[in-house]
Design a protein around this motif. Structure first.
Motif, PDB file in Angstrom:
ATOM      1  N   ASP A  11      72.497 -11.022  -2.546  1.00  0.00           N
ATOM      2  CA  ASP A  11      71.497 -11.087  -1.478  1.00  0.00           C
ATOM      3  C   ASP A  11      71.640  -9.937  -0.481  1.00  0.00           C
ATOM      4  O   ASP A  11      70.902  -9.859   0.492  1.00  0.00           O
ATOM      5  N   ASN A  12      72.603  -9.069  -0.703  1.00  0.00           N
ATOM      6  CA  ASN A  12      72.837  -7.915   0.162  1.00  0.00           C
ATOM      7  C   ASN A  12      73.205  -8.309   1.587  1.00  0.00           C
ATOM      8  O   ASN A  12      72.992  -7.552   2.518  1.00  0.00           O
ATOM      9  N   LEU A  13      73.743  -9.512   1.776  1.00  0.00           N
ATOM     10  CA  LEU A  13      74.223  -9.914   3.090  1.00  0.00           C
ATOM     11  C   LEU A  13      75.609  -9.331   3.324  1.00  0.00           C
ATOM     12  O   LEU A  13      76.416  -9.266   2.408  1.00  0.00           O
ATOM     13  N   PRO A  14      75.896  -8.928   4.556  1.00  0.00           N
ATOM     14  CA  PRO A  14      77.259  -8.492   4.823  1.00  0.00           C
ATOM     15  C   PRO A  14      78.235  -9.655   4.798  1.00  0.00           C
ATOM     16  O   PRO A  14      77.836 -10.798   4.631  1.00  0.00           O
ATOM     17  N   THR A  15      79.514  -9.343   4.977  1.00  0.00           N
ATOM     18  CA  THR A  15      80.651 -10.252   4.912  1.00  0.00           C
ATOM     19  C   THR A  15      80.949 -10.727   3.505  1.00  0.00           C
ATOM     20  O   THR A  15      81.691 -11.664   3.311  1.00  0.00           O
ATOM     21  N   GLU A  16      80.381 -10.096   2.512  1.00  0.00           N
ATOM     22  CA  GLU A  16      80.888 -10.275   1.163  1.00  0.00           C
ATOM     23  C   GLU A  16      82.036  -9.300   0.969  1.00  0.00           C
ATOM     24  O   GLU A  16      82.016  -8.196   1.494  1.00  0.00           O
ATOM     25  N   ALA A  17      83.013  -9.707   0.194  1.00  0.00           N
ATOM     26  CA  ALA A  17      84.226  -8.911   0.059  1.00  0.00           C
ATOM     27  C   ALA A  17      84.185  -7.980  -1.135  1.00  0.00           C
ATOM     28  O   ALA A  17      83.705  -8.343  -2.203  1.00  0.00           O
ATOM     29  N   PHE A  26      89.058   0.542  -0.586  1.00  0.00           N
ATOM     30  CA  PHE A  26      88.743   0.772   0.820  1.00  0.00           C
ATOM     31  C   PHE A  26      87.452   1.561   1.018  1.00  0.00           C
ATOM     32  O   PHE A  26      86.767   1.390   2.026  1.00  0.00           O
ATOM     33  N   SER A  27      87.110   2.417   0.062  1.00  0.00           N
ATOM     34  CA  SER A  27      85.883   3.195   0.207  1.00  0.00           C
ATOM     35  C   SER A  27      84.648   2.303   0.223  1.00  0.00           C
ATOM     36  O   SER A  27      83.583   2.695   0.726  1.00  0.00           O
ATOM     37  N   GLN A  28      84.774   1.092  -0.308  1.00  0.00           N
ATOM     38  CA  GLN A  28      83.641   0.164  -0.360  1.00  0.00           C
ATOM     39  C   GLN A  28      83.222  -0.346   1.023  1.00  0.00           C
ATOM     40  O   GLN A  28      82.135  -0.896   1.178  1.00  0.00           O
ATOM     41  N   ILE A  29      84.076  -0.157   2.022  1.00  0.00           N
ATOM     42  CA  ILE A  29      83.735  -0.612   3.366  1.00  0.00           C
ATOM     43  C   ILE A  29      82.538   0.154   3.913  1.00  0.00           C
ATOM     44  O   ILE A  29      81.857  -0.319   4.831  1.00  0.00           O
ATOM     45  N   TYR A  30      82.249   1.323   3.349  1.00  0.00           N
ATOM     46  CA  TYR A  30      81.103   2.103   3.806  1.00  0.00           C
ATOM     47  C   TYR A  30      79.769   1.546   3.308  1.00  0.00           C
ATOM     48  O   TYR A  30      78.715   1.955   3.784  1.00  0.00           O
ATOM     49  N   LYS A  31      79.826   0.617   2.357  1.00  0.00           N
ATOM     50  CA  LYS A  31      78.585   0.018   1.864  1.00  0.00           C
ATOM     51  C   LYS A  31      78.131  -1.089   2.811  1.00  0.00           C
ATOM     52  O   LYS A  31      78.939  -1.919   3.233  1.00  0.00           O
ATOM     53  N   PRO A  32      76.842  -1.123   3.166  1.00  0.00           N
ATOM     54  CA  PRO A  32      76.377  -2.102   4.158  1.00  0.00           C
ATOM     55  C   PRO A  32      76.569  -3.553   3.749  1.00  0.00           C
ATOM     56  O   PRO A  32      76.659  -4.433   4.600  1.00  0.00           O
ATOM     57  N   GLU A  33      76.633  -3.823   2.442  1.00  0.00           N
ATOM     58  CA  GLU A  33      76.801  -5.212   2.014  1.00  0.00           C
ATOM     59  C   GLU A  33      78.242  -5.698   2.096  1.00  0.00           C
ATOM     60  O   GLU A  33      78.529  -6.869   1.835  1.00  0.00           O
ATOM     61  N   HIS A  34      79.167  -4.819   2.450  1.00  0.00           N
ATOM     62  CA  HIS A  34      80.574  -5.203   2.522  1.00  0.00           C
ATOM     63  C   HIS A  34      81.077  -5.157   3.960  1.00  0.00           C
ATOM     64  O   HIS A  34      81.038  -4.109   4.603  1.00  0.00           O
ATOM     65  N   ASN A  35      81.560  -6.279   4.455  1.00  0.00           N
ATOM     66  CA  ASN A  35      82.168  -6.331   5.783  1.00  0.00           C
ATOM     67  C   ASN A  35      83.668  -6.485   5.720  1.00  0.00           C
ATOM     68  O   ASN A  35      84.335  -6.462   6.756  1.00  0.00           O
ATOM     69  N   ILE A  36      84.204  -6.651   4.520  1.00  0.00           N
ATOM     70  CA  ILE A  36      85.647  -6.717   4.348  1.00  0.00           C
ATOM     71  C   ILE A  36      85.998  -6.118   2.987  1.00  0.00           C
ATOM     72  O   ILE A  36      85.319  -6.383   1.988  1.00  0.00           O
ATOM     73  N   ALA A  37      87.024  -5.274   2.982  1.00  0.00           N
ATOM     74  CA  ALA A  37      87.540  -4.690   1.740  1.00  0.00           C
ATOM     75  C   ALA A  37      89.010  -5.058   1.650  1.00  0.00           C
ATOM     76  O   ALA A  37      89.774  -4.814   2.593  1.00  0.00           O
ATOM     77  N   ILE A  38      89.401  -5.647   0.533  1.00  0.00           N
ATOM     78  CA  ILE A  38      90.754  -6.197   0.392  1.00  0.00           C
ATOM     79  C   ILE A  38      91.483  -5.547  -0.773  1.00  0.00           C
ATOM     80  O   ILE A  38      91.026  -5.596  -1.918  1.00  0.00           O
TER      81      ILE A  38
END
Length: 222
Positions: A11-17, A26-38
């Motif tokens: 759904d392209n909502l943020p706070t998906e990991a 960690f580079s995935q944190i730059y994508k708007p759909e990601h609010n956490i990178a683990i």
């Protein structure tokens, strides 16, 4: 939490990991759909031993330091001068600070390393920062919520004095997510450009009687 190459939200909502067994996540944190990178990882035996000894010997440990990108090793040695035997811990901090500086093109960062015997931020909340690195070396890990499983109007004063469980913040059947020992997470905050009103909702875990957490956070410094 099961590790995937990267876990996406349809759904392209943020706070998906974004989750991986490598720091390339960690580079995935730059994508708007990601609010956490683990970055899911295991601590070496030497590091685990040093952490256990540090927590036992320094129950009131609280280190706050500015680490310069061009002097990471020297600055961390100075910040941890009371822990001369913690070589594996120092080396790990050097690696994490170096990654953090490189990823966000920072000249310096704020480092906090603290032993905790109670929840520092027990209520779900968002941070007024661009992005924060969090890692727990011992004890329970930080907790967070998927965006689709919460009502942001119930954050802060919106809870009307009720607990997180009773305020309506957490949708029915929503599972509270938890980091584990060794995980390194990037938490996107409210002041990340384009992320206003969508910062990761998270809290400190409840600490069991006799439990001690050793928590690391890294923050931007202008």
């Amino acid at each position: 939490m099961t590790a995937h190459a990267f876990e996406h939200n349809p759904d392209n909502l943020p706070t998906e990991a974004a989750i991986a067994l490598s720091p390339v996540v960690f580079s995935q944190i730059y994508k708007p759909e990601h609010n956490i990178a683990i970055w899911q990882r295991s601590l070496s035996q030497q590091l685990q031993t040093e952490v256990t000894e540090t927590v036992a010997a320094f129950a009131d440990l609280s280190i706050n330091a500015v680490i310069n990108q061009n002097a990471i090793v020297a600055d961390i040695d100075k910040a941890l001068e009371k822990l001369p035997q913690a070589e594996a811990l120092k080396a790990d901090l050097v690696q994490l600070v170096d990654m953090f500086c490189y990823l966000f093109e920072l000249n310096r960062v704020g480092l906090r390393l603290k032993v905790l015997e109670r929840a520092m931020c027990p209520r779900f909340h968002v941070d007024r920062v661009p992005c924060r690195l969090v890692s727990t070396y011992s004890g329970s890990g930080s907790e967070w919520l998927h965006n689709s499983g919460l009502d942001r109007s119930k954050l802060g004063a919106g809870n009307q004095g009720l607990s997180d469980q009773d305020s309506g913040l957490i949708a029915p059947h929503t599972k509270v997510q938890s980091l584990t020992v060794g995980d390194v997470a990037l938490l996107k905050g409210e002041t990340w450009q384009g992320n206003e009103g969508l910062g990761l909702v998270h809290r400190s875990p409840q600490v069991a009687t006799g439990e001690k957490r050793l928590l690391l956070t890294l923050d931007f410094i202008a």
